[in-house]
Design a protein around this motif. Sequence first.
Motif, PDB file in Angstrom:
ATOM      1  N   ALA A  45       0.838  -1.195   0.000  1.00  0.00           N
ATOM      2  CA  ALA A  45       0.000   0.000   0.000  1.00  0.00           C
ATOM      3  C   ALA A  45       0.877   1.251   0.000  1.00  0.00           C
ATOM      4  O   ALA A  45       0.599   2.231  -0.714  1.00  0.00           O
ATOM      5  CB  ALA A  45      -0.920  -0.003   1.208  1.00  0.00           C
ATOM      6  N   ARG A  46       1.941   1.237   0.774  1.00  0.00           N
ATOM      7  CA  ARG A  46       2.846   2.401   0.853  1.00  0.00           C
ATOM      8  C   ARG A  46       3.484   2.660  -0.497  1.00  0.00           C
ATOM      9  O   ARG A  46       3.658   3.791  -0.922  1.00  0.00           O
ATOM     10  CB  ARG A  46       3.904   2.166   1.929  1.00  0.00           C
ATOM     11  CG  ARG A  46       4.953   3.246   2.045  1.00  0.00           C
ATOM     12  CD  ARG A  46       4.319   4.593   2.435  1.00  0.00           C
ATOM     13  NE  ARG A  46       5.341   5.581   2.630  1.00  0.00           N
ATOM     14  CZ  ARG A  46       5.644   6.514   1.728  1.00  0.00           C
ATOM     15  NH1 ARG A  46       5.021   6.584   0.586  1.00  0.00           N
ATOM     16  NH2 ARG A  46       6.582   7.397   1.980  1.00  0.00           N
ATOM     17  N   GLY A  47       3.823   1.591  -1.214  1.00  0.00           N
ATOM     18  CA  GLY A  47       4.435   1.722  -2.526  1.00  0.00           C
ATOM     19  C   GLY A  47       3.483   2.328  -3.550  1.00  0.00           C
ATOM     20  O   GLY A  47       3.926   2.920  -4.538  1.00  0.00           O
ATOM     21  N   ALA A  48       2.191   2.211  -3.331  1.00  0.00           N
ATOM     22  CA  ALA A  48       1.197   2.746  -4.268  1.00  0.00           C
ATOM     23  C   ALA A  48       0.762   4.152  -3.889  1.00  0.00           C
ATOM     24  O   ALA A  48      -0.010   4.768  -4.609  1.00  0.00           O
ATOM     25  CB  ALA A  48      -0.021   1.818  -4.300  1.00  0.00           C
ATOM     26  N   TYR A  49       1.270   4.678  -2.782  1.00  0.00           N
ATOM     27  CA  TYR A  49       0.842   5.987  -2.275  1.00  0.00           C
ATOM     28  C   TYR A  49       1.851   7.071  -2.666  1.00  0.00           C
ATOM     29  O   TYR A  49       3.052   6.888  -2.525  1.00  0.00           O
ATOM     30  CB  TYR A  49       0.708   5.929  -0.762  1.00  0.00           C
ATOM     31  CG  TYR A  49       0.327   7.256  -0.125  1.00  0.00           C
ATOM     32  CD1 TYR A  49      -0.928   7.793  -0.308  1.00  0.00           C
ATOM     33  CD2 TYR A  49       1.237   7.969   0.646  1.00  0.00           C
ATOM     34  CE1 TYR A  49      -1.283   9.015   0.262  1.00  0.00           C
ATOM     35  CE2 TYR A  49       0.916   9.171   1.230  1.00  0.00           C
ATOM     36  CZ  TYR A  49      -0.363   9.683   1.035  1.00  0.00           C
ATOM     37  OH  TYR A  49      -0.703  10.887   1.596  1.00  0.00           O
ATOM     38  N   THR A  50       1.336   8.191  -3.139  1.00  0.00           N
ATOM     39  CA  THR A  50       2.164   9.354  -3.419  1.00  0.00           C
ATOM     40  C   THR A  50       1.875  10.406  -2.361  1.00  0.00           C
ATOM     41  O   THR A  50       0.739  10.878  -2.254  1.00  0.00           O
ATOM     42  CB  THR A  50       1.851   9.930  -4.816  1.00  0.00           C
ATOM     43  OG1 THR A  50       2.018   8.904  -5.787  1.00  0.00           O
ATOM     44  CG2 THR A  50       2.751  11.096  -5.137  1.00  0.00           C
ATOM     45  N   PRO A  51       2.878  10.769  -1.549  1.00  0.00           N
ATOM     46  CA  PRO A  51       2.662  11.801  -0.529  1.00  0.00           C
ATOM     47  C   PRO A  51       2.317  13.149  -1.156  1.00  0.00           C
ATOM     48  O   PRO A  51       2.685  13.411  -2.309  1.00  0.00           O
ATOM     49  CB  PRO A  51       4.010  11.871   0.211  1.00  0.00           C
ATOM     50  CG  PRO A  51       4.672  10.555  -0.065  1.00  0.00           C
ATOM     51  CD  PRO A  51       4.220  10.177  -1.437  1.00  0.00           C
ATOM     52  N   PRO A  52       1.639  14.010  -0.409  1.00  0.00           N
ATOM     53  CA  PRO A  52       1.290  15.335  -0.946  1.00  0.00           C
ATOM     54  C   PRO A  52       2.531  16.104  -1.400  1.00  0.00           C
ATOM     55  O   PRO A  52       3.580  16.040  -0.761  1.00  0.00           O
ATOM     56  CB  PRO A  52       0.644  16.040   0.256  1.00  0.00           C
ATOM     57  CG  PRO A  52       0.199  14.938   1.148  1.00  0.00           C
ATOM     58  CD  PRO A  52       1.166  13.827   0.954  1.00  0.00           C
ATOM     59  N   GLY A  53       2.422  16.763  -2.531  1.00  0.00           N
ATOM     60  CA  GLY A  53       3.492  17.618  -3.029  1.00  0.00           C
ATOM     61  C   GLY A  53       4.575  16.882  -3.790  1.00  0.00           C
ATOM     62  O   GLY A  53       5.540  17.503  -4.237  1.00  0.00           O
TER      63      GLY A  53
END
Length: 110
Positions: A101-109
């Motif tokens: 899941a973390r690998g598929a997430y793009t943090p803001p900005g």
Amino acid sequence: MAAYAIFFSYTPQAWARMMVKAEDRAAAARAMIESAGGTLESLYYMLGDRDGFAVVHVPTNEDVAALSIAIASSGAFTHVESRALVAPQDLAGVLEKAAAARGAYTPPGE
């Protein structure tokens, strides 16, 4: 069955009634939990923010939600909080899912 910790705090009135008529509250908790198809593993009282907690096993999230609502609606508690528990042997699978899941997430900005 899934395991949950249910933390609770009694009202002052409930404590006062228990001091007058001490009884086995585990038996009352067990009967309620079994009515939802679950089992009571343990019930402990403690000092601090909460008065105690129970470890219960119930079939679904809906079952623990129903128990929490039933407990809270009794009027004997000021706080009821349910938490899902993860067994140590299940943690590796949870961490693998978290990594995916973390690998598929793009943090803001970014």
